[in-house]
Enzyme design. Structure first.
Site, PDB file in Angstrom:
ATOM      1  CE1 TYR A  57       0.742   1.616   4.636  1.00 10.38           C
ATOM      2  CE2 TYR A  57       1.283  -0.382   3.995  1.00 10.38           C
ATOM      3  CZ  TYR A  57       0.823   0.854   5.001  1.00 10.38           C
ATOM      4  OH  TYR A  57       2.237   0.782   6.326  1.00 10.38           O
ATOM      5  CG  PHE A  67       0.077   8.349   6.015  1.00  7.43           C
ATOM      6  CD1 PHE A  67       0.428   7.637   6.836  1.00  7.43           C
ATOM      7  CD2 PHE A  67      -1.155   9.168   5.321  1.00  7.43           C
ATOM      8  CE1 PHE A  67      -0.991   6.974   6.693  1.00  7.43           C
ATOM      9  CE2 PHE A  67      -1.752   8.120   4.961  1.00  7.43           C
ATOM     10  CZ  PHE A  67      -1.424   7.223   5.491  1.00  7.43           C
ATOM     11  CG  ASP A  68       3.303   3.565   6.539  1.00 11.22           C
ATOM     12  OD1 ASP A  68       4.653   3.693   6.481  1.00 11.22           O
ATOM     13  OD2 ASP A  68       3.191   2.887   7.285  1.00 11.22           O
ATOM     14  CB  ILE A  87      -7.153   1.489  11.452  1.00  9.31           C
ATOM     15  CG1 ILE A  87      -7.035   1.591   9.893  1.00  9.31           C
ATOM     16  CG2 ILE A  87      -6.054   1.995  11.922  1.00  9.31           C
ATOM     17  CD1 ILE A  87      -6.348   2.704   8.522  1.00  9.31           C
ATOM     18  CE1 TYR A 113      -3.189   4.498  13.439  1.00 10.99           C
ATOM     19  CE2 TYR A 113      -3.640   5.129  11.659  1.00 10.99           C
ATOM     20  CZ  TYR A 113      -3.172   4.018  12.232  1.00 10.99           C
ATOM     21  OH  TYR A 113      -2.236   3.142  11.357  1.00 10.99           O
ATOM     22  CG  PHE A 130      -4.812   2.999   3.364  1.00 11.78           C
ATOM     23  CD1 PHE A 130      -3.770   3.697   3.727  1.00 11.78           C
ATOM     24  CD2 PHE A 130      -5.473   3.671   3.409  1.00 11.78           C
ATOM     25  CE1 PHE A 130      -3.172   3.733   4.921  1.00 11.78           C
ATOM     26  CE2 PHE A 130      -5.234   3.998   5.471  1.00 11.78           C
ATOM     27  CZ  PHE A 130      -3.904   3.878   5.710  1.00 11.78           C
TER      28      PHE A 130
END
Length: 569
Positions: A57, A67-68, A87, A113, A130
């Site tokens: 992902y 962010f990731d 999550i 979050y 995502f």
């Protein structure tokens, strides 16, 4: 007043407009937004709650800021979906995905979050975006998935535990990513089954296969390399897909397997140790690959059996064959060329299949085999060595290949027996025959044309003669051209010198000999050309070759033998 009420309504309307969302904005998301922007044509399975999944992902905010990313870590993410370990938005967004499906997910803060965020990484109340690709799905209750792609029509035996197998394979992850292939190494993978040398899933997946069968085997991680994976090519918790072609297999306890393809109805004799066998063969591997053929050389393979001149499996496989038999001999590698193979045609640990056609066989101790087909009644006179015989014959190999026949010529064959004019076996087979008798003779090569053969006759060939004796003339002892039936005349020279001139020319000699034969006083060596026999006699007596015989030159054969002098009368 009315005017005041109108002002209040206008104020409330303006407040409503100011507090309402902008036109086209749906407001805060209540659930995950899922965009299935790529769905594979084939979807064998969808991710369900409690499944183990593996995926890649990229995670970004609405403005595209990343962010990731699992790609940046060069490692896929593996975990259980739908049980709260992710999550909530991701848990929901991954359900129902197929392997290789791609999705865009928009996760609102309360499913991500929330108002807390992740310090230094995700701010409070952040909506997350995502881009996900599903790579693997499995469940702890999964079993091996075996699909037979093709299977030979004939399958006499299937793989069992403790068998040694040779197979080709392509190995991929569930998403199709290749990780290994035996084809790229140009060599089969060779190993024992059910002894722990393979991953459990492959141990199980090879059971029951036929040589030449193709299978697809899907192996869940817990039957493969599990949580650790393997090196850099197989990630942790990866399902494996193997496309397998079983080339051959055997068991170390196997012996030679025989299949009698065609056995002649009449089989009077079977080959045993010490026999010399001539046979044609095609040699193939278990997958049908031809590695050798005597037919391609147009020459039989000739050898003794049971004496170690050939591989042990063939030594055993030729025991008990009949002339003309066609037999399949399946030989495990420990009775063939073993782990090393032979040359570039026979791989190590290969099972060999020989399709054999036995042309003939014999033993060095074999005599001529004589079968009397017909013998006239009242047969009192039979052939002996030195007799002159006329006979017809047909000569062939034991497989029926025609070689020669006297019927192709105008006259029967003529020969003096015991004069080394025909092969020893034929000479023996013509002895003790009556005129009119018919025989079949089987002549081994040591009494025929031997290892070298002859024009039109292969080396070491057993010959079959059909012979019919036409006539027989009594012969004379070896070394004689003429013998007397009684005592020769006392004054032989004087009787032979017809004109009494003291010399005997060729015509006088010939006239005298013919007279003796006509009167029954003696006989010539049988021949198709009596004149030549008489001419040879005269030349032997005319010792100085001056064209006439003198009294000193004329000697009887018996007298010459006593004097150790060679030649006639």
């Amino acid at each position: 007043t009315a005017a005041g009420r109108r002002c209040l309504l206008l104020l409330l309307f303006l407040l409503g407009v100011l507090e309402a969302p902008a036109l086209g904005d749906p407001g805060p998301l209540e659930d995950v937004v899922i965009d299935r922007y790529y769905i594979p044509k084939i979807c064998l399975r969808e991710a369900q709650m409690g499944d183990f999944i593996r995926y890649h992902y990229n995670g970004t905010f609405k403005d595209g800021t990343k962010f990731d990313s699992s790609y940046d870590r060069r490692a896929t993410v593996a975990g259980v979906v739908g049980v709260g370990r992710l999550i909530t938005g991701m848990d929901r967004g991954l359900l129902g995905m197929c392997v290789n499906e791609r999705r865009h997910l928009i996760v609102p803060p309360h499913l991500g979050y929330g108002s807390i965020g992740v310090a230094g990484l995700i701010p409070p109340d952040a909506t997350l975006y995502f881009d996900v690709i599903m790579l693997d799905i499995w469940n702890k209750n999964d079993k091996l998935q075996i699909t037979t792609l093709s299977k030979p029509e004939r399958c006499n035996r299937t793989v069992e535990n403790s068998d040694f197998v040779r197979y080709h394979y392509n190995g991929t992850l569930l998403d199709g990513t290749p990780f290994d292939s035996s084809y790229s190494k140009a060599s089969t993978y060779d190993t024992y089954v059910g002894t722990g040398w393979l991953i459990k899933g492959m141990d199980q997946g090879l059971l029951g296969m036929c040589a030449g069968e193709k299978r697809s085997i899907i192996i869940p991680p817990f039957l493969a390399y599990g949580e650790k994976g393997y090196g850099t090519v197989i990630p942790p918790q990866a399902s494996l897909v193997f496309s397998v072609l079983l080339v051959d297999f055997h068991n170390p306890k196997d012996g030679v397997f025989l299949e009698h393809l065609e056995v002649p109805e009449s089989c009077k004799r079977r080959a045993v140790t010490g026999d010399f066998v001539r046979y044609h063969y095609n040699g193939t591997l278990m997958d049908g690959t031809l590695f050798d053929s005597s037919y391609s050389r147009n020459q039989t393979y000739n050898t003794y059996i049971g004496k170690g001149y050939i591989i042990p499996g063939m030594d055993q496989g030729l025991q008990g064959v009949c002339v003309g038999e066609q037999r399949r001999v399946v030989i495990p590698p420990h009775l063939a060329y073993g782990e090393n193979g032979a040359g570039d045609k026979i791989p190590g640990s290969a099972v060999l299949i020989f399709d054999v056609h036995v042309i003939d066989f014999h033993n060095p101790e074999d005599p001529v085999e004589i079968e009397t087909v017909f013998r006239p009644e009242g047969c009192n006179v039979t052939t002996r060595n030195r007799d002159f015989v006329r006979y017809h014959y047909n000569c062939s190999l034991l497989d029926g290949t025609r070689l020669f026949s006297s019927h192709d010529y105008e006259k029967p064959q003529e020969v003096t027996l015991g004069a080394n004019k025909v092969i020893e076996g034929l000479n023996s087979g013509l002895l003790d025959m009556c005129a009119g008798e018919r025989r079949v003779l089987i002549i081994p090569p040591h009494l025929g044309h031997g290892e070298s053969g002859a024009r039109g006759v292969p080396g070491s060939a057993v010959l079959r003669f059909e012979v019919e004796l036409i006539s027989v003339e009594e012969g004379v002892p070896e070394g004689y051209l003429f013998i007397w039936h009684g005592e020769p005349p006392a004054s032989l020279y004087e009787q032979m010198d017809l004109n009494k001139d003291g010399g005997i020319p060729a015509d006088e000699f010939s006239t005298f000999i013919k007279t003796q034969v006509a009167e029954g006083k003696g006989r010539l060596m049988p021949s198709s050309d009596p004149e030549k026999v008489i001419a040879d006699m005269f030349r032997n007596q005319d010792r100085n070759q001056d064209g006439k015989i003198t009294p000193d030159e004329l000697k009887l054969k018996s007298d010459e033998d006593q004097e150790k002098i060679h030649e006639e009368l």
